[in-house]
Design a protein around this motif. Structure first.
Motif, short mmCIF file in Angstrom:
data_model
loop_
_atom_site.label_atom_id
_atom_site.label_comp_id
_atom_site.label_asym_id
_atom_site.label_seq_id
_atom_site.Cartn_x
_atom_site.Cartn_y
_atom_site.Cartn_z
N GLY A 1 1.04 -0.90 0.25
CA GLY A 1 -0.10 0.29 0.26
C GLY A 1 0.84 0.95 0.37
O GLY A 1 -0.11 2.57 -0.41
N ARG A 2 2.01 1.15 0.27
CA ARG A 2 3.06 2.36 0.56
C ARG A 2 3.44 2.55 -1.03
O ARG A 2 2.95 4.12 -1.45
CB ARG A 2 4.24 1.45 0.67
CG ARG A 2 4.42 1.38 2.45
CD ARG A 2 5.92 1.81 2.40
NE ARG A 2 6.76 0.88 3.55
CZ ARG A 2 7.45 0.54 4.30
NH1 ARG A 2 9.00 1.13 3.50
NH2 ARG A 2 7.48 -0.30 5.62
N PHE A 3 2.46 1.97 -2.72
CA PHE A 3 3.27 2.70 -3.61
C PHE A 3 1.61 2.57 -4.26
O PHE A 3 0.71 1.49 -4.19
CB PHE A 3 3.60 1.42 -3.87
CG PHE A 3 5.31 1.30 -4.13
CD1 PHE A 3 6.41 2.37 -4.29
CD2 PHE A 3 5.46 0.28 -2.78
CE1 PHE A 3 7.59 2.05 -3.78
CE2 PHE A 3 6.68 -0.32 -2.47
CZ PHE A 3 8.16 0.91 -2.29
N LYS A 4 1.79 3.64 -4.71
CA LYS A 4 0.27 4.09 -5.32
C LYS A 4 0.70 3.20 -7.30
O LYS A 4 -1.46 2.14 -7.82
CB LYS A 4 0.33 5.13 -6.08
CG LYS A 4 -0.03 6.28 -5.16
CD LYS A 4 -0.29 7.42 -5.48
CE LYS A 4 -0.21 8.27 -3.95
NZ LYS A 4 -0.23 9.41 -4.28
N ARG A 5 1.27 3.11 -8.00
CA ARG A 5 1.34 2.41 -9.39
C ARG A 5 1.73 1.91 -9.44
O ARG A 5 1.93 -0.14 -10.42
CB ARG A 5 1.71 3.90 -10.59
CG ARG A 5 1.43 3.31 -11.70
CD ARG A 5 1.29 4.60 -13.25
NE ARG A 5 1.32 3.86 -14.06
CZ ARG A 5 2.34 3.61 -14.89
NH1 ARG A 5 3.29 4.25 -14.69
NH2 ARG A 5 2.14 3.51 -16.28
N THR A 6 3.54 1.51 -9.01
CA THR A 6 4.32 0.79 -9.78
C THR A 6 4.07 -0.45 -7.83
O THR A 6 5.43 0.49 -7.29
CB THR A 6 5.79 1.09 -10.18
OG1 THR A 6 5.36 1.75 -11.18
CG2 THR A 6 6.03 -0.37 -10.31
N PRO A 7 3.96 -1.54 -7.96
CA PRO A 7 4.48 -2.18 -6.59
C PRO A 7 6.22 -2.78 -6.37
O PRO A 7 6.22 -4.05 -6.90
CB PRO A 7 3.47 -2.99 -6.30
CG PRO A 7 2.85 -3.21 -7.47
CD PRO A 7 3.08 -2.09 -8.71
N ARG A 8 7.16 -1.74 -5.71
CA ARG A 8 7.96 -1.81 -5.50
C ARG A 8 8.20 -3.02 -4.43
O ARG A 8 9.25 -2.95 -3.56
CB ARG A 8 9.02 -1.17 -5.69
CG ARG A 8 8.93 -0.38 -7.37
CD ARG A 8 9.59 1.17 -7.25
NE ARG A 8 11.15 0.95 -6.79
CZ ARG A 8 11.65 1.60 -6.31
NH1 ARG A 8 10.72 3.24 -5.62
NH2 ARG A 8 12.54 1.96 -6.22
N VAL A 9 8.12 -3.76 -4.38
CA VAL A 9 7.36 -5.03 -3.18
C VAL A 9 7.99 -6.70 -3.37
O VAL A 9 7.49 -7.17 -4.35
CB VAL A 9 6.47 -4.91 -2.21
CG1 VAL A 9 6.23 -5.58 -1.18
CG2 VAL A 9 6.25 -3.23 -2.03
N ALA A 10 9.23 -6.86 -2.81
CA ALA A 10 8.87 -8.63 -2.70
C ALA A 10 8.86 -9.14 -1.46
O ALA A 10 9.16 -8.69 -1.02
CB ALA A 10 10.42 -8.90 -3.53
N LEU A 11 9.41 -10.22 -1.77
CA LEU A 11 8.91 -11.45 0.22
C LEU A 11 9.88 -12.14 -0.39
O LEU A 11 9.93 -13.58 -1.52
CB LEU A 11 7.45 -11.89 -0.04
CG LEU A 11 7.46 -12.49 1.64
CD1 LEU A 11 7.95 -12.11 2.62
CD2 LEU A 11 5.97 -13.36 1.20
N PHE A 12 10.92 -12.32 0.18
CA PHE A 12 11.93 -14.09 0.82
C PHE A 12 11.73 -15.04 1.87
O PHE A 12 11.26 -14.37 2.84
CB PHE A 12 13.31 -12.69 0.13
CG PHE A 12 14.35 -14.40 0.56
CD1 PHE A 12 14.91 -15.24 -0.51
CD2 PHE A 12 14.99 -14.22 1.31
CE1 PHE A 12 15.79 -15.83 -0.16
CE2 PHE A 12 16.24 -15.40 1.72
CZ PHE A 12 16.21 -15.79 1.15
#
Length: 319
Positions: A153-164
């Motif tokens: 939810g920090r990102f509006k258009r391009t979700p720059r999030v990954a999970l490891f």
């Protein structure tokens, strides 16, 4: 990220402040500018009008960016196309660091920095050090996954999030809770990598394990570890070993199924001692000193090197 500022944006007088902020992101190395060589002259004209004191430097930067852009592979890192309609949201997203959610920010950071140094990932190691890639401490797989939607939810258009995540597999190909949790997050646009082997420590090569204990103890334990096949080693508890044998308890935990059938009792019993909890830290130290190479990981399994490179590729797509 690779960023393409479309022609409409580069002719809009009212967007000059936003364009100049993008230029600061580019020149600082936060993101890369994807620029068609045919656009260089128009860009130069734009900066002569809106930033005359910086026009020459920005024009030279644009020329270099256009040359580099021609050599890029689109499949390696995606391109964010910025238009008049999206520029505000794009700036909101791209001025923030990318986020990698991990179970343990200390041990997982050491693991990622270690493999980055070995597998041509200096760009990723630098992104972590420069806080362009934030490692968010999850505190275990449940809490890590629980934080993912809010982080998205920090990102509006391009979700720059990954999970490891570790897989916590006790046998090859097992579907664990970690896989099920990860599957719930992928539809949100979150990149997810669940390790094929049991934990990050299972990817620590023997070259590193030699320094985990006193030399004699490490040598004796390694002698037994090398009696295991890559599949058996890949699902062994490298930190703690097999549980101490208790009266009436099974020889090995039942979750391993028949993975260790045929392994001599003397080997199993000596492997009831693990290599300790500092393995990823040792991995990072050995990698930073230049003592590790790809060949040290090849004996861990046919696809280990390929998987470790895939993790770095995933991170490049969000940084």
């Amino acid at each position: 990220m690779r960023v393409d500022l479309d022609g409409e944006v580069l002719t809009a007088d009212d967007l000059s402040a936003d364009i100049l902020e993008f230029m600061r992101l580019f020149t600082r190395g936060n993101h890369d500018w994807f620029l068609d060589p045919e656009e260089v002259e128009r860009v130069a004209d734009y900066f002569r009008k809106h930033a005359p004191t910086l026009a020459r430097a920005y024009a030279e930067f644009a020329t270099k960016a256009s040359v580099v852009s021609q050599a890029w592979s689109v499949t390696d890192r995606p391109i964010v196309s910025v238009s008049r309609a999206t520029i505000e949201d794009d700036l909101h997203d791209l001025r923030q660091p990318a986020v990698l959610i991990v179970e343990d920010a200390v041990s997982d950071r050491c693991f990622l920095q270690g493999i980055a140094r070995v597998f041509d990932g200096d760009d990723i190691a630098e992104a972590v050090e420069e806080h362009r890639l934030e490692l968010l401490h999850g505190g275990g797989h449940d809490r890590a996954c629980a934080q993912a939607p809010a982080t998205r939810g920090r990102f509006k258009r391009t979700p720059r999030v990954a999970l490891f995540l570790d897989s916590d597999r006790l046998s090859p190909g097992e579907t664990t809770k970690c896989h099920k949790l990860a599957g719930q997050l992928e539809p949100l646009g979150i990149a997810v990598h669940v390790l094929e082997l049991r934990e990050a420590e299972n990817y620590v090569p023997n070259e590193v394990l030699r320094g985990a204990l006193r030399p004699r103890d490490a040598s004796q334990l390694l002698d037994q570890l090398t009696q295991l096949t890559p599949e058996q080693r890949g699902h062994f508890d490298m930190k703690h070993g097999f549980p101490k044998l208790k009266e009436g308890a099974p020889r090995i935990p039942p979750g391993h199924q028949n993975l260790y059938d045929g392994v001599p009792d003397r080997v199993i019993d000596k492997l009831r001692t693990g290599f300790g909890t500092r393995l990823t830290e040792l991995l990072e130290n050995e990698a930073a000193s230049g003592k590790l190479a790809t060949r040290h990981f090849e004996d861990l399994g046919k696809k280990v090197v390929e998987e470790l490179r895939a993790i770095l590729t995933m991170l490049r797509k969000i940084i």
